[in-house]
Design a protein around this motif. Structure first.
Motif, PDB file in Angstrom:
ATOM      1  N   GLU A 119      28.841  49.956  41.677  1.00 21.29           N
ATOM      2  CA  GLU A 119      28.991  49.778  43.119  1.00 21.29           C
ATOM      3  C   GLU A 119      27.902  48.863  43.671  1.00 21.29           C
ATOM      4  O   GLU A 119      28.159  48.021  44.549  1.00 21.29           O
ATOM      5  CB  GLU A 119      28.932  51.144  43.812  1.00 21.29           C
ATOM      6  CG  GLU A 119      29.118  51.108  45.321  1.00 21.29           C
ATOM      7  CD  GLU A 119      30.527  50.737  45.734  1.00 21.29           C
ATOM      8  OE1 GLU A 119      30.733  50.470  46.925  1.00 21.29           O
ATOM      9  OE2 GLU A 119      31.420  50.709  44.850  1.00 21.29           O
ATOM     10  N   LEU A 120      26.674  49.018  43.130  1.00 17.90           N
ATOM     11  CA  LEU A 120      25.575  48.154  43.571  1.00 17.90           C
ATOM     12  C   LEU A 120      25.871  46.691  43.248  1.00 17.90           C
ATOM     13  O   LEU A 120      25.648  45.808  44.087  1.00 17.90           O
ATOM     14  CB  LEU A 120      24.275  48.593  42.903  1.00 17.90           C
ATOM     15  CG  LEU A 120      23.037  47.741  43.208  1.00 17.90           C
ATOM     16  CD1 LEU A 120      22.719  47.772  44.701  1.00 17.90           C
ATOM     17  CD2 LEU A 120      21.833  48.223  42.408  1.00 17.90           C
ATOM     18  N   HIS A 121      26.377  46.443  42.027  1.00 18.34           N
ATOM     19  CA  HIS A 121      26.722  45.061  41.663  1.00 18.34           C
ATOM     20  C   HIS A 121      27.814  44.510  42.582  1.00 18.34           C
ATOM     21  O   HIS A 121      27.770  43.343  42.985  1.00 18.34           O
ATOM     22  CB  HIS A 121      27.185  44.998  40.208  1.00 18.34           C
ATOM     23  CG  HIS A 121      26.079  45.204  39.210  1.00 18.34           C
ATOM     24  ND1 HIS A 121      24.806  44.696  39.385  1.00 18.34           N
ATOM     25  CD2 HIS A 121      26.046  45.878  38.026  1.00 18.34           C
ATOM     26  CE1 HIS A 121      24.049  45.030  38.368  1.00 18.34           C
ATOM     27  NE2 HIS A 121      24.772  45.757  37.524  1.00 18.34           N
ATOM     28  N   ARG A 122      28.797  45.387  42.887  1.00 20.03           N
ATOM     29  CA  ARG A 122      29.868  44.941  43.786  1.00 20.03           C
ATOM     30  C   ARG A 122      29.318  44.606  45.168  1.00 20.03           C
ATOM     31  O   ARG A 122      29.653  43.573  45.762  1.00 20.03           O
ATOM     32  CB  ARG A 122      30.942  46.028  43.899  1.00 20.03           C
ATOM     33  CG  ARG A 122      32.145  45.610  44.751  1.00 20.03           C
ATOM     34  CD  ARG A 122      33.110  46.768  44.924  1.00 20.03           C
ATOM     35  NE  ARG A 122      32.532  47.834  45.702  1.00 20.03           N
ATOM     36  CZ  ARG A 122      32.457  47.827  47.040  1.00 20.03           C
ATOM     37  NH1 ARG A 122      32.918  46.790  47.730  1.00 20.03           N
ATOM     38  NH2 ARG A 122      31.927  48.852  47.689  1.00 20.03           N
ATOM     39  N   LEU A 123      28.422  45.486  45.670  1.00 18.90           N
ATOM     40  CA  LEU A 123      27.841  45.226  46.988  1.00 18.90           C
ATOM     41  C   LEU A 123      26.974  43.970  46.969  1.00 18.90           C
ATOM     42  O   LEU A 123      26.965  43.204  47.940  1.00 18.90           O
ATOM     43  CB  LEU A 123      27.004  46.433  47.422  1.00 18.90           C
ATOM     44  CG  LEU A 123      27.789  47.703  47.759  1.00 18.90           C
ATOM     45  CD1 LEU A 123      26.834  48.855  48.048  1.00 18.90           C
ATOM     46  CD2 LEU A 123      28.710  47.473  48.953  1.00 18.90           C
ATOM     47  N   LYS A 124      26.242  43.757  45.860  1.00 20.69           N
ATOM     48  CA  LYS A 124      25.440  42.546  45.757  1.00 20.69           C
ATOM     49  C   LYS A 124      26.324  41.306  45.773  1.00 20.69           C
ATOM     50  O   LYS A 124      25.989  40.297  46.407  1.00 20.69           O
ATOM     51  CB  LYS A 124      24.599  42.576  44.487  1.00 20.69           C
ATOM     52  CG  LYS A 124      23.393  43.491  44.562  1.00 20.69           C
ATOM     53  CD  LYS A 124      22.545  43.402  43.291  1.00 20.69           C
ATOM     54  CE  LYS A 124      21.286  44.235  43.413  1.00 20.69           C
ATOM     55  NZ  LYS A 124      20.471  44.167  42.174  1.00 20.69           N
ATOM     56  N   ASP A 125      27.462  41.382  45.042  1.00 19.09           N
ATOM     57  CA  ASP A 125      28.382  40.239  45.043  1.00 19.09           C
ATOM     58  C   ASP A 125      28.934  39.996  46.445  1.00 19.09           C
ATOM     59  O   ASP A 125      29.028  38.844  46.895  1.00 19.09           O
ATOM     60  CB  ASP A 125      29.533  40.496  44.065  1.00 19.09           C
ATOM     61  CG  ASP A 125      29.076  40.473  42.607  1.00 19.09           C
ATOM     62  OD1 ASP A 125      27.996  39.906  42.350  1.00 19.09           O
ATOM     63  OD2 ASP A 125      29.784  41.029  41.752  1.00 19.09           O
ATOM     64  N   GLU A 126      29.301  41.089  47.121  1.00 23.51           N
ATOM     65  CA  GLU A 126      29.818  40.941  48.481  1.00 23.51           C
ATOM     66  C   GLU A 126      28.738  40.396  49.409  1.00 23.51           C
ATOM     67  O   GLU A 126      29.020  39.549  50.269  1.00 23.51           O
ATOM     68  CB  GLU A 126      30.334  42.278  48.996  1.00 23.51           C
ATOM     69  CG  GLU A 126      31.591  42.771  48.290  1.00 23.51           C
ATOM     70  CD  GLU A 126      32.083  44.095  48.849  1.00 23.51           C
ATOM     71  OE1 GLU A 126      31.387  44.643  49.746  1.00 23.51           O
ATOM     72  OE2 GLU A 126      33.135  44.578  48.399  1.00 23.51           O
ATOM     73  N   LEU A 127      27.497  40.893  49.222  1.00 14.86           N
ATOM     74  CA  LEU A 127      26.404  40.406  50.060  1.00 14.86           C
ATOM     75  C   LEU A 127      26.135  38.925  49.801  1.00 14.86           C
ATOM     76  O   LEU A 127      25.909  38.157  50.743  1.00 14.86           O
ATOM     77  CB  LEU A 127      25.135  41.222  49.791  1.00 14.86           C
ATOM     78  CG  LEU A 127      23.883  40.827  50.595  1.00 14.86           C
ATOM     79  CD1 LEU A 127      24.155  40.975  52.084  1.00 14.86           C
ATOM     80  CD2 LEU A 127      22.696  41.660  50.174  1.00 14.86           C
ATOM     81  N   ALA A 128      26.167  38.532  48.510  1.00 14.61           N
ATOM     82  CA  ALA A 128      25.961  37.115  48.186  1.00 14.61           C
ATOM     83  C   ALA A 128      27.059  36.257  48.802  1.00 14.61           C
ATOM     84  O   ALA A 128      26.798  35.173  49.345  1.00 14.61           O
ATOM     85  CB  ALA A 128      25.930  36.924  46.672  1.00 14.61           C
ATOM     86  N   GLU A 129      28.302  36.771  48.744  1.00 12.77           N
ATOM     87  CA  GLU A 129      29.406  36.028  49.347  1.00 12.77           C
ATOM     88  C   GLU A 129      29.246  35.944  50.863  1.00 12.77           C
ATOM     89  O   GLU A 129      29.478  34.896  51.472  1.00 12.77           O
ATOM     90  CB  GLU A 129      30.729  36.708  48.989  1.00 12.77           C
ATOM     91  CG  GLU A 129      31.969  35.962  49.469  1.00 12.77           C
ATOM     92  CD  GLU A 129      33.256  36.618  49.024  1.00 12.77           C
ATOM     93  OE1 GLU A 129      34.323  36.208  49.508  1.00 12.77           O
ATOM     94  OE2 GLU A 129      33.189  37.543  48.195  1.00 12.77           O
TER      95      GLU A 129
END
Length: 434
Positions: A156-166
Motif C-alpha cells: 500500500e505504501l508503494h502504491r501511495l508513493k506511486d500515486e503521490l509521485a504521479e
C-alpha cells in the motif's frame, strides 16, 4: 553430524521448532527462524526438490557460543533467496546460514541432543519440549500474520508513493503551465500599457529647420508606464514649445500626474501666458485637485528660423547644448517644481541654437543610473559628442544605451534631442523611438 533431508514444508517447520527447543532459543527468535527457513526453502520444496537442514553449536570469540543453522538446496537450479527474511541469514554457495548467539549454558530438556536435528518421535517430544514448540508455533503464526500485514502495508505504501509521485508530477506540470500563463499575461499586460502610453504621447511635429527625436525607457519593463513625459507643439507665433516632466513615483499614478502637468502647461502655452510664469501657474491649477502631486519641469521655446532658445526650469536637470564646433554647456536656470515650496522658474535663460547645434533634454534617470549626478553629467557630454553626427532619430537611444551600461539606480528615463539643421538640409523631421 549427518544433515537431515526434507521434502515437505510441514516436516521442515517441525524440525526447526525442535532445534529451537533443544537449544533453548528465545521464543521470538525461534519463531522468526522457523518463518525464515520456511520462506527460504518454500520455492525449492514447491518445485519438488529436497532441502537439507543441519544445526550445531560453535564456539565464538569471548567465550560465547553460537548456534549454526544451515539450510542447503542440493541440486536446485536457483540459489536459496535471502531477501526479506524475518530473521536475516547469510548466503552460502548452496544455501543459507544463520548464526544465533546462545545464552548461559543450561541443562537441556531430558535426553535432548545438544547438536544435530532431532528426528520425529525423539526425546525432544517430552512435555517441556512440546510446550515450547507449541509456543513457537503460536508465535510463528502471530509473526506470520504480522509480516503479512507488513507486506500489505508495504504494498500500500508503494502504491501511495506511486500515486503521490504521479500527483507531484501533475502539480509540477500545472505549476509550469501557470508560470507560462503568468508570463504570457505579464507580456500582454506590458504590451497593453506600452500601447496605451504610446497613444498618450503627443503626435510628431514637423518643423522646417529643426530635427526632433525622443527615447523613453521604463525602470520596469513589466510596468512600462511612468512619470517621465514630454510634450511638443507649435505655437501660433511659429515657435516650438517643448515640455519635459518627471513626476514623483512610478506606475499609473505618476503617469496621471505627468499627463496632468503636460496638459496644464500646453493649455497655458496656447493661451499665451509668459514662459516665466507657466511653472507657477501650473502648480496653482493642479495642487488644489491633487495635494500630493510633485513633479519637476523643464520648458523650452525654440524659434525655428532664428534659433532663438528660451528655457524655464522647475527643479529639473539642466538642458545640454552641444555646439557644432564640439563645445558644450549645461544651460542652468534656477526654479522649483510643481508641488514644491515657492514653485516657479526664477528666471528665463536665453541662448541661440545655431546650425548643427544639438540640444539634449532629459530626465534624471539618464544621468543618475550610477547614483552620481555630477559624474553622470560628465558622461552625458562625452556620449552626446560621440553620437552627435548620427541621424537625429538614432541619437537619444544610442546615448541612453551608453549611459546605462552600468545601472546602480534604476529609474524611468527620457531623452529628447533637438538639432537645428543646416540651411541646405532637406525638411526637418520628428521621430519618437521609445
Amino acid at each position: 553430524m549427518t544433515p537431515h533431508t526434507f521434502h515437505d514444508l510441514s516436516a521442515l517447520r517441525r524440525a526447526v521448532r525442535r532445534i529451537c527447543a533443544a537449544h533453548r532459543l528465545p521464543s521470538r527468535t525461534g519463531g522468526r527462524l522457523v518463518l525464515s527457513v520456511a520462506q527460504a526453502a518454500g520455492a525449492v520444496l514447491r518445485a519438488g526438490g529436497p532441502v537439507r537442514l543441519e544445526a550445531a553449536e560453535q564456539p565464538a570469540p569471548g567465550g560465547t557460543t553460537l548456534l549454526a543453522v544451515t539450510l542447503r538446496a542440493g541440486q536446485a537450479p536457483e540459489p536459496l533467496s535471502t531477501a526479506h527474511l524475518p530473521l536475516p541469514g547469510r548466503a552460502t554457495p548452496d544455501g543459507v546460514a544463520w548464526h544465533l548467539p546462545l545464552g548461559e549454558p543450561q541443562d537441556p530438556p531430558p535426553a535432548a541432543p545438544r547438536s544435530g536435528v532431532p528426528s520425529q518421535g525423539g526425546p525432544c517430544e517430552a512435555p517441556a519440549a512440546e510446550v515450547y514448540e507449541a509456543e513457537i508455533a503460536a508465535l510463528e503464526g502471530d509473526l506470520g500474520a504480522a509480516l503479512s500485514r507488513v507486506d500489505t502495508l508495504t504494498t500500500e505504501l508503494h502504491r501511495l508513493k506511486d500515486e503521490l509521485a504521479e500527483t507531484n508530477s501533475g502539480v509540477l506540470a500545472l505549476y509550469v503551465q501557470l508560470e507560462e500563463r503568468d508570463e504570457q499575461l505579464r507580456r500582454a499586460h506590458g504590451q497593453i500599457l506600452r500601447e496605451l502610453e504610446d497613444a498618450l504621447r503627443p503626435s510628431p511635429i514637423t518643423v522646417s529647420g529643426l530635427e526632433f527625436a525622443v527615447h523613453y525607457e521604463p525602470a520596469d519593463t513589466d510596468a512600462p508606464t511612468g512619470g517621465d513625459f514630454y510634450d511638443w507643439l507649435r505655437l501660433p507665433d511659429g515657435t516650438v514649445h517643448i515640455t519635459i516632466v518627471d513626476a514623483l513615483g512610478h506606475g499609473v499614478r505618476s503617469t496621471r500626474s505627468a499627463l496632468n502637468v503636460t496638459h496644464a502647461v500646453r493649455t497655458l502655452a496656447l493661451e499665451g501666458h509668459p514662459l516665466e510664469s507657466i511653472v507657477a501657474r501650473t502648480h496653482d491649477i493642479l495642487v488644489p485637485f491633487d495635494p500630493e502631486i510633485m513633479a519637476t519641469v523643464l520648458l523650452a521655446r525654440i524659434h525655428p528660423e532664428t534659433g532663438a532658445l528660451r528655457l524655464a526650469n522647475g527643479s529639473h536637470p539642466p538642458a545640454l547644448l552641444l555646439r557644432a564646433d564640439g563645445t558644450s554647456d549645461y544651460l542652468e536656470t534656477r526654479g522649483r517644481g510643481i508641488g514644491f515650496p515657492l514653485p516657479g522658474s526664477e528666471s528665463v535663460l536665453e541662448d541661440t541654437l545655431h546650425e548643427g547645434d544639438l540640444l539634449v533634454l532629459y530626465t534624471d534617470g539618464l544621468t543618475e543610473s550610477r547614483r552620481d549626478p555630477i559624474e553622470g553629467e560628465a558622461r552625458l557630454v562625452k556620449s552626446a559628442r560621440a553620437h552627435a553626427r548620427r541621424p537625429v532619430d538614432e541619437i537619444p537611444g544610442a546615448v541612453a544605451e551608453e549611459m546605462h551600461t552600468v545601472i546602480l539606480h534604476s529609474d524611468d528615463t527620457l531623452a529628447l534631442a533637438v538639432r537645428r539643421a543646416p540651411r541646405d538640409a532637406p525638411g526637418a523631421k520628428t521621430k519618437a523611438d521609445g
